[in-house]
Design a protein around this motif. Structure first.
Motif, mmCIF file in Angstrom:
data_model
loop_
_atom_site.group_PDB
_atom_site.id
_atom_site.type_symbol
_atom_site.label_atom_id
_atom_site.label_comp_id
_atom_site.label_asym_id
_atom_site.label_seq_id
_atom_site.Cartn_x
_atom_site.Cartn_y
_atom_site.Cartn_z
ATOM 1 N N ARG A 53 0.853 -1.190 0.000
ATOM 2 C CA ARG A 53 0.000 0.000 0.000
ATOM 3 C C ARG A 53 0.887 1.237 0.000
ATOM 4 N NH1 ARG A 53 -1.150 1.547 5.894
ATOM 5 N NH2 ARG A 53 0.496 0.418 6.932
ATOM 6 N N ASP A 54 0.337 2.346 -0.426
ATOM 7 C CA ASP A 54 1.050 3.612 -0.385
ATOM 8 C C ASP A 54 0.917 4.217 1.004
ATOM 9 O OD1 ASP A 54 1.898 3.464 -3.014
ATOM 10 O OD2 ASP A 54 0.205 4.601 -3.786
ATOM 11 N N VAL A 55 1.997 4.826 1.467
ATOM 12 C CA VAL A 55 2.025 5.470 2.781
ATOM 13 C C VAL A 55 2.730 6.810 2.651
ATOM 14 C CG1 VAL A 55 2.012 3.287 4.056
ATOM 15 C CG2 VAL A 55 4.198 4.339 3.444
ATOM 16 N N ALA A 56 2.596 7.642 3.669
ATOM 17 C CA ALA A 56 3.334 8.898 3.746
ATOM 18 C C ALA A 56 4.412 8.732 4.817
ATOM 19 C CB ALA A 56 2.409 10.051 4.102
ATOM 20 N N VAL A 57 5.615 9.215 4.515
ATOM 21 C CA VAL A 57 6.745 9.135 5.432
ATOM 22 C C VAL A 57 7.255 10.549 5.664
ATOM 23 C CG1 VAL A 57 9.100 8.283 5.718
ATOM 24 C CG2 VAL A 57 7.391 6.836 4.624
ATOM 25 N N LYS A 58 7.348 10.968 6.929
ATOM 26 C CA LYS A 58 7.864 12.297 7.256
ATOM 27 C C LYS A 58 9.303 12.169 7.739
ATOM 28 C CE LYS A 58 7.049 16.663 9.209
ATOM 29 N NZ LYS A 58 6.033 17.651 9.304
ATOM 30 N N MET A 59 10.176 13.027 7.217
ATOM 31 C CA MET A 59 11.592 13.012 7.583
ATOM 32 C C MET A 59 12.018 14.400 8.037
ATOM 33 S SD MET A 59 13.191 10.471 4.741
ATOM 34 C CE MET A 59 12.589 11.281 3.271
ATOM 35 N N LEU A 60 12.630 14.455 9.199
ATOM 36 C CA LEU A 60 13.116 15.722 9.738
ATOM 37 C C LEU A 60 14.377 16.181 9.014
ATOM 38 C CD1 LEU A 60 12.747 15.081 13.570
ATOM 39 C CD2 LEU A 60 11.365 16.594 12.164
ATOM 40 N N PRO A 61 14.586 17.499 8.935
ATOM 41 C CA PRO A 61 15.819 18.013 8.346
ATOM 42 C C PRO A 61 17.003 17.762 9.294
ATOM 43 C CG PRO A 61 14.503 19.825 9.175
ATOM 44 C CD PRO A 61 13.674 18.577 9.335
ATOM 45 N N PRO A 62 18.220 17.751 8.768
ATOM 46 C CA PRO A 62 19.404 17.452 9.587
ATOM 47 C C PRO A 62 19.514 18.281 10.862
ATOM 48 C CG PRO A 62 20.012 17.549 7.283
ATOM 49 C CD PRO A 62 18.575 18.005 7.376
ATOM 50 N N GLU A 63 19.145 19.553 10.815
ATOM 51 C CA GLU A 63 19.301 20.409 11.992
ATOM 52 C C GLU A 63 18.334 20.059 13.128
ATOM 53 O OE1 GLU A 63 16.779 22.663 8.957
ATOM 54 O OE2 GLU A 63 18.634 21.501 8.890
ATOM 55 N N LEU A 64 17.321 19.248 12.861
ATOM 56 C CA LEU A 64 16.369 18.849 13.902
ATOM 57 C C LEU A 64 16.530 17.393 14.338
ATOM 58 C CD1 LEU A 64 13.090 20.579 12.634
ATOM 59 C CD2 LEU A 64 14.690 21.369 14.374
ATOM 60 N N ARG A 65 17.447 16.673 13.716
ATOM 61 C CA ARG A 65 17.612 15.247 13.989
ATOM 62 C C ARG A 65 17.877 14.907 15.442
ATOM 63 N NH1 ARG A 65 21.563 13.412 9.052
ATOM 64 N NH2 ARG A 65 20.073 13.905 7.403
ATOM 65 N N SER A 66 18.596 15.729 16.150
ATOM 66 C CA SER A 66 18.966 15.409 17.530
ATOM 67 C C SER A 66 18.110 16.144 18.560
ATOM 68 C CB SER A 66 20.445 15.728 17.760
ATOM 69 O OG SER A 66 20.670 17.104 17.559
ATOM 70 N N GLN A 67 17.085 16.821 18.130
ATOM 71 C CA GLN A 67 16.217 17.571 19.046
ATOM 72 C C GLN A 67 14.997 16.721 19.420
ATOM 73 O OE1 GLN A 67 15.333 21.545 17.784
ATOM 74 N NE2 GLN A 67 17.414 21.919 17.076
ATOM 75 N N GLU A 68 14.991 16.214 20.637
ATOM 76 C CA GLU A 68 13.917 15.338 21.097
ATOM 77 C C GLU A 68 12.539 15.981 20.961
ATOM 78 O OE1 GLU A 68 13.639 12.105 21.968
ATOM 79 O OE2 GLU A 68 15.721 11.933 21.319
ATOM 80 N N GLU A 69 12.434 17.279 21.209
ATOM 81 C CA GLU A 69 11.144 17.955 21.087
ATOM 82 C C GLU A 69 10.603 17.869 19.656
ATOM 83 O OE1 GLU A 69 9.334 22.434 21.503
ATOM 84 O OE2 GLU A 69 10.933 21.852 22.880
ATOM 85 N N ALA A 70 11.467 18.084 18.680
ATOM 86 C CA ALA A 70 11.049 18.006 17.276
ATOM 87 C C ALA A 70 10.653 16.574 16.919
ATOM 88 C CB ALA A 70 12.177 18.491 16.373
ATOM 89 N N ILE A 71 11.424 15.611 17.388
ATOM 90 C CA ILE A 71 11.128 14.198 17.113
ATOM 91 C C ILE A 71 9.784 13.834 17.716
ATOM 92 C CG2 ILE A 71 11.870 11.829 17.563
ATOM 93 C CD1 ILE A 71 14.789 12.986 17.515
ATOM 94 N N ASP A 72 9.524 14.272 18.940
ATOM 95 C CA ASP A 72 8.249 13.986 19.608
ATOM 96 C C ASP A 72 7.070 14.618 18.869
ATOM 97 O OD1 ASP A 72 9.467 12.447 21.556
ATOM 98 O OD2 ASP A 72 9.537 14.077 23.035
ATOM 99 N N GLN A 73 7.267 15.813 18.322
ATOM 100 C CA GLN A 73 6.184 16.462 17.571
ATOM 101 C C GLN A 73 5.795 15.655 16.341
ATOM 102 O OE1 GLN A 73 7.349 20.484 16.698
ATOM 103 N NE2 GLN A 73 7.040 21.180 18.784
ATOM 104 N N VAL A 74 6.767 15.058 15.695
ATOM 105 C CA VAL A 74 6.486 14.255 14.513
ATOM 106 C C VAL A 74 5.781 12.954 14.908
ATOM 107 C CG1 VAL A 74 7.511 12.951 12.606
ATOM 108 C CG2 VAL A 74 8.328 15.249 13.135
#
Length: 75
Positions: A53-74
């Motif tokens: 099936r088709d799915v959507a995948v969200k990927m954070l930009p490099p500058e947000l990779r290590s920010q737990e808050e940004a990861i949690d928002q996704v």
């Protein structure tokens, strides 16, 4: 990441030029095309090869990779 097989965790925490159409994530999700971009990264149309099936995948930009808050928002 090396080769054409990343991990889902790696996917969820980063996006960059190493990703493109045909790239397989976690051994299962094959990227097809980018469908959106914003301050929190890119969204790609991908194919779930196991579920066929088709799915959507969200990927954070490099500058947000290590920010737990940004990861949690996704999540």
């Amino acid at each position: 990441m090396s080769g054409n097989n990343g991990t889902i965790h790696g996917l969820g925490t980063g996006a960059g030029s190493e990703f493109g159409p045909g790239y397989v994530l976690g051994g299962n999700y094959e990227l097809a095309q980018p469908i959106g971009r914003g301050g929190m990264g890119q969204v790609w149309q991908a194919r779930d090869r196991a579920g066929r099936r088709d799915v959507a995948v969200k990927m954070l930009p490099p500058e947000l990779r290590s920010q737990e808050e940004a990861i949690d928002q996704v999540r």
